[in-house]
Scaffold this active site. Structure first.
Site, short mmCIF file in Angstrom:
data_model
loop_
_atom_site.label_atom_id
_atom_site.label_comp_id
_atom_site.label_asym_id
_atom_site.label_seq_id
_atom_site.Cartn_x
_atom_site.Cartn_y
_atom_site.Cartn_z
N LYS A 187 0.86 -1.20 0.00
CA LYS A 187 0.00 0.00 0.00
C LYS A 187 0.89 1.23 0.00
CE LYS A 187 -4.03 2.05 0.55
NZ LYS A 187 -3.64 2.91 -0.59
N LYS B 42 5.16 2.21 8.25
CA LYS B 42 3.99 3.03 8.63
C LYS B 42 2.75 2.14 8.80
CE LYS B 42 3.79 6.80 6.22
NZ LYS B 42 3.47 7.77 5.13
N LYS C 62 5.12 2.02 -3.12
CA LYS C 62 5.11 3.42 -3.55
C LYS C 62 5.33 3.48 -5.05
CE LYS C 62 4.94 7.49 -1.46
NZ LYS C 62 4.36 7.69 -0.11
N THR D 244 -4.42 12.90 6.52
CA THR D 244 -3.00 12.96 6.89
C THR D 244 -2.80 13.99 8.00
OG1 THR D 244 -2.43 12.37 4.63
CG2 THR D 244 -0.67 13.29 5.99
N ASN E 101 -1.76 19.69 0.43
CA ASN E 101 -2.88 19.04 1.13
C ASN E 101 -2.63 18.96 2.65
OD1 ASN E 101 -3.83 16.39 2.43
ND2 ASN E 101 -5.29 16.61 0.77
N SER F 225 -7.20 5.59 4.12
CA SER F 225 -7.15 4.81 2.87
C SER F 225 -7.59 3.38 3.14
CB SER F 225 -5.73 4.78 2.30
OG SER F 225 -5.49 5.88 1.47
#
Ligand code: GLU
Length: 421
Positions: A68, A92, A104, A188, A218, A349
């Site tokens: 992810k 994470k 990623k 986030t 963001n 997510s």
């Protein structure tokens, strides 16, 4: 000390391993990316010409679940950067106990130089190139630097065409109308905000804090909004071209409005009679909370010593180099590390993916309540590990994540198990 981003990231793994008794297999498994795919995306430009862009997708480790992590569009993107970011995602997801490994993606491109139609063609072509490695049970992308919900929507649509069915769980951070989740856009920042609020007493942050934010995309914008809404004062903000400073506190709503209308923060300063300063000067402002919300390596051995804050909340990935970390530790500045402080994004997510698989949408209160619970649970556990081992919060976060990764990797058998006595 190495100058290589990936090698520097691995130093954190070695450091965490000193506090745990993990099998050597675990380190061997986590030292290298499992799979990195590279492609050249050939895109038709508006003037009829064709241009090609390098692109990558790294699946770092999938022991704990499908990989992810976001897709970044940036002119400085590289394989090494994608692999490092995928390594961070692995830790994470383990920090938050999400059933995911880390991944990623990246495209080496300056998206600000593309038209909207070119951006759409580039995004669809990314999915065409990587559809074989991506999938709702294999590898699930999301937004990252300079990508957004609309881009995720284009990519999801392209994937659906390729597999000839609707698979909303293939990508997260989608527009709500296409199966996105409520609360993903500010997740986030919200995760970082919940963490600071939960640890406020431990961090001696009772009362209104002076907050400085580096990066106004963001994460930076929502953090400014959430912190200001909680009674804190946002005294300085920067973007990639400059910064604005007002010790009495900036008007966050006006600043966000100007930024989203295409104005730079330095132009906002000039227009409103405020002090315009450089990005370097921003880091030297005296504050209570500093929020790096831009890119990696922004705080390094040449500027770490000049930082005058008490708590750093890493909303960006990897904004502090290991050398700078040491300098900040010595100065008594507490760093809430990226793999914990910005993990709210991937956590929501995960909620989006769960909702997609259930075919059922949760309301915003449920999203917030679930996020809060996870942030407080994992944040507290990590804080306690740091206190117990007398380490930085970063090392504690790596120890916490490594224990989970090790348990999963060791469940396949350890060296002792397989050794022939
Ligand atoms: N790109 C974000 C990160 O670095 C979010 C990843 C995701 O939602 O999968 O954490």
């Amino acid at each position: 000390m190495t100058d290589n981003l990936f090698d520097r990231a691995l130093e954190r793994l070695d450091e965490a391993a000193r506090f745990l008794n993990v099998d050597a297999d675990v380190i061997e498994k986590l030292k290298y990316p499992q799979e990195t795919t590279k492609a050249r995306l050939v895109v038709r430009m508006d003037d009829g010409s064709r241009r090609s862009f390098l692109a990558w997708r790294c699946r770092y480790d999938d022991t704990r679940g499908p990989t992810k992590g976001g897709i970044r569009y940036h002119p400085d993107a590289s394989a090494e950067e994608a692999e490092t970011l995928a390594f961070w995602m692995t830790f994470k997801c383990a920090v938050m106990n999400l059933p995911y490994g880390g991944g990623k993606g990246a495209v080496k491109v300056d998206p600000r130089k593309l038209s909207k139609a070119e951006l759409e063609r580039l995004s669809r072509s990314y999915m065409q190139a990587f559809a074989r490695v991506i999938g709702p049970e294999r590898d699930i992308p999301a937004p990252d630097v300079y990508t957004n919900a609309m881009i995720m929507g284009w990519m999801a649509d392209e994937y659906n065409k390729i597999v000839d069915r609707n698979e909303p769980g293939v990508i997260t951070g989608k527009p709500i109308a296409l199966g996105g989740s409520l609360g993903r856009n500010d997740a986030t920042a919200r995760g970082g905000f919940y963490l600071v609020r939960h640890l406020a007493k431990d961090l001696n942050l009772d009362g209104p804090a002076r907050v400085v934010i580096q990066g106004f995309g963001n994460a930076g914008q929502y953090m400014a909004e959430l912190m200001a809404g909680d009674g804190h004062k946002i005294i300085a903000v920067s973007d990639s071209e400059g910064a604005v400073y007002d010790e009495n506190g900036l008007d966050v709503t006006a600043l966000i409005k100007a930024k989203n209308a295409g104005q730079r923060v330095s132009a906002f300063a000039a227009e409103n009679g405020l002090k315009a300063i450089s990005g370097d000067e921003l880091l030297e402002i005296e504050s209570d909370v500093l929020v790096p919300a831009a890119l990696e390596d922004m705080i390094h051995r040449h500027n770490a010593d000049k930082i005058k804050t008490r708590v750093i909340v890493e909303l960006a990935n990897g904004p502090i180099t290991p050398e700078a970390d040491e300098i900040l530790n010595k100065k008594g500045i507490v760093v809430l590390p990226d793999i914990l402080a910005n993990a709210g994004g991937v956590t929501v997510s995960y909620f989006e993916w769960v909702q997609n698989r259930q075919g059922y949408a949760w309301d915003l209160e449920e999203i917030h309540a679930r996020l809060l619970k996870i942030v407080e649970r994992e944040g507290r556990a990590i804080w306690n590990i740091a206190q117990k081992n007398k380490t930085s919060v970063r090392t504690a976060a790596y120890v916490h994540a490594l224990a989970r990764l090790a348990e999963a990797i060791e469940a396949h058998g350890t060296q002792d198990f397989f050794a022939d006595y």
